[in-house]
Design an enzyme around this catalytic site. Structure first.
Site, PDB file in Angstrom:
ATOM      1  N   MET A   1     -41.192 -50.905  27.592  1.00 42.30           N
ATOM      2  CA  MET A   1     -40.108 -51.822  27.932  1.00 42.30           C
ATOM      3  C   MET A   1     -39.976 -52.098  29.436  1.00 42.30           C
ATOM      4  SD  MET A   1     -39.169 -52.630  24.992  1.00 42.30           S
ATOM      5  CE  MET A   1     -37.604 -53.481  25.150  1.00 42.30           C
ATOM      6  N   ARG A   2     -41.088 -52.047  30.144  1.00 41.18           N
ATOM      7  CA  ARG A   2     -41.062 -52.331  31.580  1.00 41.18           C
ATOM      8  C   ARG A   2     -42.100 -53.378  31.931  1.00 41.18           C
ATOM      9  NH1 ARG A   2     -38.256 -48.606  34.652  1.00 41.18           N
ATOM     10  NH2 ARG A   2     -37.309 -47.231  33.118  1.00 41.18           N
TER      11      ARG A   2
ATOM     12  N   LYS B   1     -40.567 -48.555  42.350  1.00 33.45           N
ATOM     13  CA  LYS B   1     -41.522 -48.863  41.280  1.00 33.45           C
ATOM     14  C   LYS B   1     -42.960 -48.528  41.686  1.00 33.45           C
ATOM     15  CE  LYS B   1     -42.757 -52.536  38.139  1.00 33.45           C
ATOM     16  NZ  LYS B   1     -42.035 -52.919  36.954  1.00 33.45           N
TER      17      LYS B   1
ATOM     18  N   HIS C   1     -46.843 -58.945  21.558  1.00 33.57           N
ATOM     19  CA  HIS C   1     -45.511 -59.558  21.672  1.00 33.57           C
ATOM     20  C   HIS C   1     -45.122 -60.133  20.311  1.00 33.57           C
ATOM     21  CE1 HIS C   1     -42.139 -61.430  23.675  1.00 33.57           C
ATOM     22  NE2 HIS C   1     -42.414 -62.539  23.009  1.00 33.57           N
TER      23      HIS C   1
ATOM     24  N   SER D   1     -44.635 -47.586  16.377  1.00 33.90           N
ATOM     25  CA  SER D   1     -45.367 -47.930  15.148  1.00 33.90           C
ATOM     26  C   SER D   1     -46.705 -48.618  15.481  1.00 33.90           C
ATOM     27  CB  SER D   1     -44.518 -48.792  14.213  1.00 33.90           C
ATOM     28  OG  SER D   1     -44.310 -50.068  14.750  1.00 33.90           O
ATOM     29  N   ASN D   2     -46.746 -49.347  16.579  1.00 29.47           N
ATOM     30  CA  ASN D   2     -48.031 -49.937  16.979  1.00 29.47           C
ATOM     31  C   ASN D   2     -48.998 -48.879  17.487  1.00 29.47           C
ATOM     32  OD1 ASN D   2     -48.224 -53.022  16.748  1.00 29.47           O
ATOM     33  ND2 ASN D   2     -46.142 -52.702  17.513  1.00 29.47           N
TER      34      ASN D   2
HETATM   35  C1  GRF Z   1     -43.047 -54.432  18.739  1.00 29.04           C
HETATM   36  O1  GRF Z   1     -42.323 -55.414  18.038  1.00 29.04           O
HETATM   37  C2  GRF Z   1     -43.888 -55.074  19.801  1.00 29.04           C
HETATM   38  O2  GRF Z   1     -44.347 -56.345  19.452  1.00 29.04           O
HETATM   39  C3  GRF Z   1     -42.936 -55.167  20.969  1.00 29.04           C
HETATM   40  O3  GRF Z   1     -42.151 -54.012  20.898  1.00 29.04           O
HETATM   41  C4  GRF Z   1     -42.119 -53.534  19.551  1.00 29.04           C
HETATM   42  C5  GRF Z   1     -42.603 -52.125  19.594  1.00 29.04           C
HETATM   43  O4  GRF Z   1     -42.510 -51.483  18.358  1.00 29.04           O
HETATM   44  N1  GRF Z   1     -43.663 -55.299  22.203  1.00 29.04           N
HETATM   45  P1  GRF Z   1     -43.206 -50.085  18.134  1.00 29.04           P
HETATM   46  O5  GRF Z   1     -42.636 -49.134  19.213  1.00 29.04           O
HETATM   47  O6  GRF Z   1     -44.682 -50.257  18.311  1.00 29.04           O
HETATM   48  O7  GRF Z   1     -42.823 -49.661  16.761  1.00 29.04           O
END
Ligand code: GRF
Length: 202
Positions: free
Chosen positions: A92-93, A67, A111, A14-15
């Protein structure tokens, strides 16, 4: 001159969508997303990139013996796409040393808490469980630590007595979608200067 952006993702994106929308509507100017890179094959973020005709790549970590090799591959994709700026959007890394060294102060993360409180995973749950009355989100440059880099923008979100953690997370996310594009816009316009761990807005 246009800034080439890479967005690193692992999930729903979503971001990523908010950045795409802000570029498409012209709120963020002189920028294009050159590539979306995911470490998760079925991340919905990849689909979003496809819908908007954006180059997208799945790089599977288990295909690499360590890595460093995994990030070498990422660096190659970044180079092939002339990337100037990396945005982490639900990636997520932990970003490794080689990537940070190559893109010092050119990697930005969002964050879902007011750093330095509640670093790491499930930040909204951590804040909720702690009983804070105000939480929020933080856009920051990425350094070698976890969620420790220089802070660009923070936005407060009240925690209501009636909130569930999901309601709080949704209210924080709404703000994320505003402040992340705002920070990207400032970066692209050359209005951010990093002095030690302080980000000065020019
Ligand atoms: C968001 O809450 C962001 O702050 C965190 O992970 C989430 C990602 O959400 N780092 P999306 O994949 O952007 O919807």
């Amino acid at each position: 001159m246009s800034t080439n952006i890479a967005v690193l993702v692992s999930g729903r994106g979503s971001n990523l969508q908010s950045i795409i929308d802000n570029i498409e509507t012209g709120h963020i100017k002189n920028a294009r997303i050159s590539v979306v890179i995911s470490d998760v094959g079925n991340a919905y973020a990849l689909k979003r990139a496809q819908i908007h005709g954006i180059n997208n790549v799945f790089i599977d970590p288990p295909d690499f013996s360590n890595k460093q090799d995994y990030e070498k591959k990422i660096l190659k994709v970044l180079k092939d796409n002339d990337v100037d700026l990396i945005l982490l959007a639900g990636y997520m890394r932990i970003v490794g040393k080689s990537l940070i060294a190559a893109y010092r102060n050119r990697i930005i993360n969002i964050h879902p808490a007011l750093l330095p409180s509640f670093k790491g995973l499930h930040a909204q749950q951590q804040a909720f469980d702690y009983g804070v009355k105000v939480s929020g989100c933080t856009v920051h440059f990425v350094d070698e630590g976890m969620d420790t880099g220089p802070i660009i923008i923070q936005k407060c979100v009240p925690v209501l007595d009636t909130d569930t953690v999901d309601e709080l997370a949704a209210r924080i996310l709404e703000q994320e979608h505003k402040v992340y594009p705002q920070a990207v816009k400032l970066f692209i316009e050359g209005k951010l200067k990093v002095e030690g761990r302080i980000v000065v807005h020019l």
